[in-house]
Design a protein around this motif. Structure first.
Motif, PDB file in Angstrom:
ATOM      1  N   THR B 405       0.811  -1.206   0.000  1.00 50.57           N
ATOM      2  CA  THR B 405       0.000   0.000   0.000  1.00 50.57           C
ATOM      3  C   THR B 405       0.852   1.267   0.000  1.00 50.57           C
ATOM      4  N   PRO B 406       0.636   2.153  -0.993  1.00 50.06           N
ATOM      5  CA  PRO B 406       1.320   3.431  -0.972  1.00 50.06           C
ATOM      6  C   PRO B 406       0.824   4.266   0.207  1.00 50.06           C
ATOM      7  N   PRO B 407       1.563   5.210   0.735  1.00 49.54           N
ATOM      8  CA  PRO B 407       2.877   5.614   0.241  1.00 49.54           C
ATOM      9  C   PRO B 407       4.050   4.936   0.938  1.00 49.54           C
ATOM     10  N   VAL B 408       3.827   4.012   1.883  1.00 49.69           N
ATOM     11  CA  VAL B 408       4.977   3.513   2.631  1.00 49.69           C
ATOM     12  C   VAL B 408       5.233   2.007   2.513  1.00 49.69           C
ATOM     13  N   PRO B 434      -4.923  -1.198  -8.010  1.00 53.05           N
ATOM     14  CA  PRO B 434      -5.880  -2.289  -8.251  1.00 53.05           C
ATOM     15  C   PRO B 434      -5.532  -3.545  -7.461  1.00 53.05           C
ATOM     16  N   PHE B 435      -4.233  -3.817  -7.322  1.00 55.94           N
ATOM     17  CA  PHE B 435      -3.833  -5.035  -6.618  1.00 55.94           C
ATOM     18  C   PHE B 435      -4.144  -4.944  -5.124  1.00 55.94           C
ATOM     19  N   VAL B 436      -4.059  -3.731  -4.575  1.00 54.78           N
ATOM     20  CA  VAL B 436      -4.427  -3.564  -3.169  1.00 54.78           C
ATOM     21  C   VAL B 436      -5.909  -3.906  -2.990  1.00 54.78           C
ATOM     22  N   PHE B 437      -6.736  -3.475  -3.948  1.00 50.74           N
ATOM     23  CA  PHE B 437      -8.163  -3.816  -3.862  1.00 50.74           C
ATOM     24  C   PHE B 437      -8.378  -5.322  -3.989  1.00 50.74           C
ATOM     25  N   GLY B 442      -9.621 -10.574  -1.494  1.00 55.40           N
ATOM     26  CA  GLY B 442      -9.133 -11.878  -1.043  1.00 55.40           C
ATOM     27  C   GLY B 442      -9.301 -12.040   0.461  1.00 55.40           C
ATOM     28  N   LEU B 443      -8.954 -10.984   1.176  1.00 59.32           N
ATOM     29  CA  LEU B 443      -9.066 -11.019   2.637  1.00 59.32           C
ATOM     30  C   LEU B 443     -10.524 -11.252   3.044  1.00 59.32           C
ATOM     31  N   ALA B 444     -11.441 -10.532   2.373  1.00 61.03           N
ATOM     32  CA  ALA B 444     -12.865 -10.687   2.685  1.00 61.03           C
ATOM     33  C   ALA B 444     -13.324 -12.110   2.393  1.00 61.03           C
TER      34      ALA B 444
END
Lengths: 185, 464
Positions: B405-408, B434-437, B442-444
């Motif tokens: 996840t940006p920014p860190v 998009p990959f973070v979403f 996946g987590l859900a």
């Protein structure tokens, strides 16, 4: 003052030997992981094909592994490969970075190294006095041997940290062409 | 209790602030631990707390270190590192890249799919976020740029696929997590397999759909040969050795023939064998691999040792009660608390990597969670601690999301380090979103259907 003259500096030369020692030691002992590999495979063959495993081989596996990571600490330090979060510090000047490093070396890591070194000697010494052996009947006989690698590991980590600190201080006081050359050995 | 809370919170604040100075992470952990043991000692003297810290009790550090030395499970970690580096130096991945790319050459985004597949297979063996992202980046970014891929898309794919490796077994993160929570490594590996494949599948689905909608982001290669049986054959031939090695390692663990440690040595031996077949094995190369393994082991274990020291002092200052009590006191119900924990892990993952999370936070969180009941999680009567296995997988996915996840996020910066200058950090940030979403989806999925985690271990234990 140019880099050559500095390299002739007695103190730096002395600490260069220490670094060299730690690196040579590390490169030699890095083969321990390969021995771990061989001993595990050996044990696998013995248990699965000859139906007979040996406890001392199991113990050799973790002995090799433990010595490897304890000596790995100083090697990693001399090679400056410890992980840092450098998102912010990237923008600092070399001077500031060196000052932060000196602070970290003296106040953060050395207290731990000294305390664990002292207690580690007690720990190994106690095993020596009571003649501690492996708890298992067929295990390895000398527990003081493996336990003494705790103070040994701390000793080498300590001198590597001191060596780096001295170099940082020399860099800051001379503050000349002697640029980043001591970083990353 | 008030003083303990302040001590625990300030210990974390000190850790985070000092980490940002760019000092080596293990040094910061050790220093904060030592400083706060002094504070604890002084509090006992003057403020009436009962931490029990003094020069004698601090000697516990040595016992903790010895426990790490005599820990047979952790022997697997240098073996898996060795296996990963050996595979990297055997240059098999490059071969795979070329032949698998031919297989998908006629589809827009085929190269990205190739990268994802190789990333999953390769990273599975290394398991260190930085290492797998860097390796995959060096290997694939230049090719993707040459093929005129849209840079954010290329960077996002590489970053996400490389990071997925920490979840997909055999991963050293799962070895450490299993040991810290006293659950079986085999169970955790099996539990992680289906979630890992689901995430990989979601990545590939996204890539294919995105490239269908916007074909210009992933142009077709100019000189790609038509798909023929020989191309398919070549692709399989290149992928089978690595696939076989991973199946050997996982299979022997899942079937109960080997422990994770034994399987890791088999994997390392197999990697040497593959390098030999690939004609890359030599004494110089072996020496290289051995030294590199030693070096990586050095910095990984430095964090293990000092994070363990930090965890010890945190515990002596009452960290377990403070954090555990706080979590269990939240008025949200089991799933609310789980959500809160996920949020916490997600934010901590910005500053702490998985090694620190595993040693410092995970045991505390897990003991809080095991006090709660999650009726959806089934152990099928054969799995020990099904909730813990499911929870650990959730933490693993959450951490992986955090690294992206940006920014860190850690992975983003590792990738930036090896990208050509034409790819900016902004490109990477843009491509990863998009990959973070997808990660969150996946987590859900895993939260809603915990059987996806527990089913495979249960089957392995003979449940029909």
């Amino acid at each position: 003052m140019d880099a050559n003259k500095l390299n002739n500096n007695v103190i730096l030369k002395y600490f260069a030997y220490i670094d060299k020692l730690v690196l040579t030691l590390g490169e030699t002992f890095s083969w321990l992981n390969f021995f771990v590999l061989i001993t595990i495979i050996l044990q696998l063959i013995l248990t699965h094909f000859f139906g007979k495993g040996y406890i001392f081989i199991d113990e050799l596996e973790w002995h090799f592994y433990a010595i490897a990571f304890l000596l790995g600490l100083s090697y990693t330090e001399v090679k400056d490969r410890n992980i840092r979060i450098d998102v912010f510090s990237q923008k600092f000047s070399t001077q500031t970075k060196e000052k932060i490093d000196i602070f970290g070396n003296i106040f953060l890591i050395l207290p731990y190294v000294i305390i664990v070194f002292i207690h580690g000697i007690d720990f190994a010494h106690e095993a020596w006095i009571i003649g501690e052996t492996s708890g298992s009947p067929m295990g390895l006989p000398y527990r003081w041997f493996i336990k003494s690698f705790i103070p040994i590991g701390m000793f080498f980590l300590g001198i590597s940290v001191i060596s780096r600190t001295i170099k940082s201080i020399v860099f800051l006081t001379r503050n000349s062409n002697y640029k980043d050359s001591h970083r990353g050995a | 209790m008030y003083i303990y809370s302040i001590l625990v919170i300030s210990m974390f604040v000190a850790l985070l602030l000092l980490l940002l100075t760019g000092l080596p992470i293990p040094f910061v952990l050790a220093g904060v631990a030592m400083f706060f043991s002094l504070i604890g000692y002084l509090c006992d003297l003057y403020l009436g707390t009962m931490t029990g810290i003094n020069f004698t009790t601090i000697g516990m550090l040595v016992n903790r270190l010895y426990a790490l030395m005599a820990n047979w499970t952790y022997v697997a970690i240098p073996m898996f590192i060795f296996m990963g580096i050996m595979l990297e130096k055997s240059k098999m991945a490059e071969k795979m890249m070329v032949s698998v790319h031919k297989l998908f050459g006629k589809i827009h985004g085929g190269l990205a799919v190739t990268v994802t597949i190789i990333g999953i297979l390769l990273a599975a063996s290394t398991g260190i976020v930085g290492a797998s992202v860097v390796l995959l980046g060096i290997m694939t970014i230049p090719t993707m740029i040459k093929e005129k891929y849209y840079p954010p898309f290329a960077a996002g794919t590489v970053c996400a696929s490389g990071t997925l490796g920490i979840l997909i077994p055999p991963s050293i993160m799962l070895v450490a997590m299993a040991d810290q929570l006293a659950i079986s490594v085999g169970d955790l590996f099996m539990g992680a397999l289906i979630p890992g494949i689901i995430l990989g599948g979601l990545y590939i689905t996204y890539i294919l759909i995105y490239c269908r909608i916007k074909p210009e982001v992933a142009p077709l290669s100019a000189n790609i040969e038509p798909l023929s049986w020989s191309v398919i054959f070549e692709a399989f031939k290149s992928i089978i050795p690595l696939m076989g090695l991973i199946l050997l390692v996982l299979g022997t663990i899942f079937a109960g023939i080997c422990t994770a440690t034994e399987a890791s040595a088999l994997g390392a031996l197999g990697a040497i064998f593959l390098a030999w077949i690939n004609k890359k094995l030599s004494f110089a190369m072996l020496k290289n691999v051995v030294i590199e393994t030693f070096s990586i082991m050095g910095y990984v274990f430095a964090i293990f040792i000092f994070a363990d020291a930090f965890a010890l002092i945190l515990r002596m200052l009452g960290g377990d009660e403070v954090i555990g009590g706080f979590l269990l006191g939240l008025p949200f119900g089991p799933y609310g608390i789980l959500f809160f924990i996920m949020l916490m892990v997600f934010f901590l993952g910005f500053f702490l990597d998985w090694m620190q999370i595993t040693f410092i936070i995970l045991p505390i969180l897990a003991s809080a969670v095991s006090n709660l009941s999650y009726p959806l999680v089934k152990g099928y009567g054969v799995i020990d601690q099904p909730v813990l296995i499911w929870f650990t997988i959730l933490v693993a996915i959450c951490l992986q999301t955090s690294f992206l996840t940006p920014p860190v996020g850690f992975s983003l910066f590792y990738l930036k380090g090896v990208c050509p200058p034409s790819v900016s950090l902004k490109d990477i940030f843009k491509g990863i979103i998009p990959f973070v979403f997808i990660q969150l989806i996946g987590l859900a999925i895993i939260i809603i259907w915990p059987n996806l985690v527990t089913w495979l271990p249960a089957v392995a234990y003979g449940v029909k």
